[in-house]
Design a protein around this motif. Structure first.
Motif, mmCIF file in Angstrom:
data_model
loop_
_atom_site.group_PDB
_atom_site.id
_atom_site.type_symbol
_atom_site.label_atom_id
_atom_site.label_comp_id
_atom_site.label_asym_id
_atom_site.label_seq_id
_atom_site.Cartn_x
_atom_site.Cartn_y
_atom_site.Cartn_z
ATOM 1 N N MET A 1 -39.860 -3.102 20.086
ATOM 2 C CA MET A 1 -40.464 -4.461 21.141
ATOM 3 C C MET A 1 -41.433 -3.872 21.712
ATOM 4 S SD MET A 1 -39.426 -8.324 21.573
ATOM 5 C CE MET A 1 -37.850 -8.887 21.238
ATOM 6 N N VAL A 2 -42.813 -4.587 21.347
ATOM 7 C CA VAL A 2 -43.870 -4.231 21.594
ATOM 8 C C VAL A 2 -44.516 -5.153 23.087
ATOM 9 C CG1 VAL A 2 -46.191 -3.668 21.559
ATOM 10 C CG2 VAL A 2 -44.664 -3.440 20.166
ATOM 11 N N ASN B 1 -49.490 -2.533 25.545
ATOM 12 C CA ASN B 1 -49.760 -1.255 26.470
ATOM 13 C C ASN B 1 -47.493 -0.844 26.812
ATOM 14 O OD1 ASN B 1 -48.525 -4.142 27.909
ATOM 15 N ND2 ASN B 1 -49.057 -3.581 29.463
ATOM 16 N N SER B 2 -47.351 -0.474 25.527
ATOM 17 C CA SER B 2 -46.293 0.255 25.501
ATOM 18 C C SER B 2 -46.075 1.596 26.311
ATOM 19 C CB SER B 2 -46.218 -0.058 24.703
ATOM 20 O OG SER B 2 -45.740 -1.392 23.455
ATOM 21 N N CYS B 3 -47.165 1.904 26.580
ATOM 22 C CA CYS B 3 -47.414 3.465 26.872
ATOM 23 C C CYS B 3 -48.138 3.335 27.166
ATOM 24 C CB CYS B 3 -47.266 4.566 25.181
ATOM 25 S SG CYS B 3 -46.349 5.851 25.720
ATOM 26 N N TYR B 4 -48.251 4.512 28.216
ATOM 27 C CA TYR B 4 -49.217 4.534 29.783
ATOM 28 C C TYR B 4 -49.125 6.607 29.616
ATOM 29 C CZ TYR B 4 -50.942 0.152 30.186
ATOM 30 O OH TYR B 4 -51.973 -1.603 30.168
ATOM 31 N N THR B 5 -48.499 7.312 28.544
ATOM 32 C CA THR B 5 -48.569 8.537 28.871
ATOM 33 C C THR B 5 -49.531 9.085 27.673
ATOM 34 O OG1 THR B 5 -46.625 8.506 27.904
ATOM 35 C CG2 THR B 5 -46.404 8.483 30.082
ATOM 36 N N THR C 1 -48.459 -10.077 30.998
ATOM 37 C CA THR C 1 -47.612 -8.973 29.284
ATOM 38 C C THR C 1 -46.430 -9.675 29.006
ATOM 39 O OG1 THR C 1 -46.007 -7.897 31.007
ATOM 40 C CG2 THR C 1 -47.802 -7.604 30.560
ATOM 41 N N LEU C 2 -46.549 -9.991 27.933
ATOM 42 C CA LEU C 2 -45.022 -9.910 26.627
ATOM 43 C C LEU C 2 -44.379 -9.028 26.381
ATOM 44 C CD1 LEU C 2 -45.348 -12.318 24.514
ATOM 45 C CD2 LEU C 2 -47.537 -11.727 25.609
ATOM 46 N N GLU C 3 -42.969 -9.447 25.916
ATOM 47 C CA GLU C 3 -42.486 -8.117 24.816
ATOM 48 C C GLU C 3 -42.224 -8.873 24.118
ATOM 49 O OE1 GLU C 3 -39.147 -5.416 26.255
ATOM 50 O OE2 GLU C 3 -40.283 -5.256 27.567
ATOM 51 N N ALA C 4 -42.601 -8.906 22.650
ATOM 52 C CA ALA C 4 -42.822 -9.272 21.374
ATOM 53 C C ALA C 4 -42.528 -7.617 20.098
ATOM 54 C CB ALA C 4 -43.577 -9.942 21.221
#
Length: 54
Positions: A1-2, A34-38, A12-15
């Motif tokens: 999921m993203v 916005n799944s990854c902020y690194t 925000t939501l996950e889908a």
């Protein structure tokens, strides 16, 4: 999921895919992944405000 972020209200939501309409503000918004902020996540950050090293 993203994890998706509404560009209008910040909801925000996950889908697997972003919705056509934001469930929170009920607008036809664009959604940002916005799944990854690194900086080293898959080579590039998803948020343009985070500067990754090239």
């Amino acid at each position: 999921m993203v994890s998706w972020l509404c560009s209008k209200c910040g909801y925000t939501l996950e889908a697997d895919t972003p919705p056509e309409e934001c469930p929170s503000c009920k607008s036809d918004c664009s959604f940002v992944d916005n799944s990854c902020y690194t900086p080293d996540c898959e080579g590039k950050p998803n948020d343009p405000q985070i500067k990754g090293e090239d």
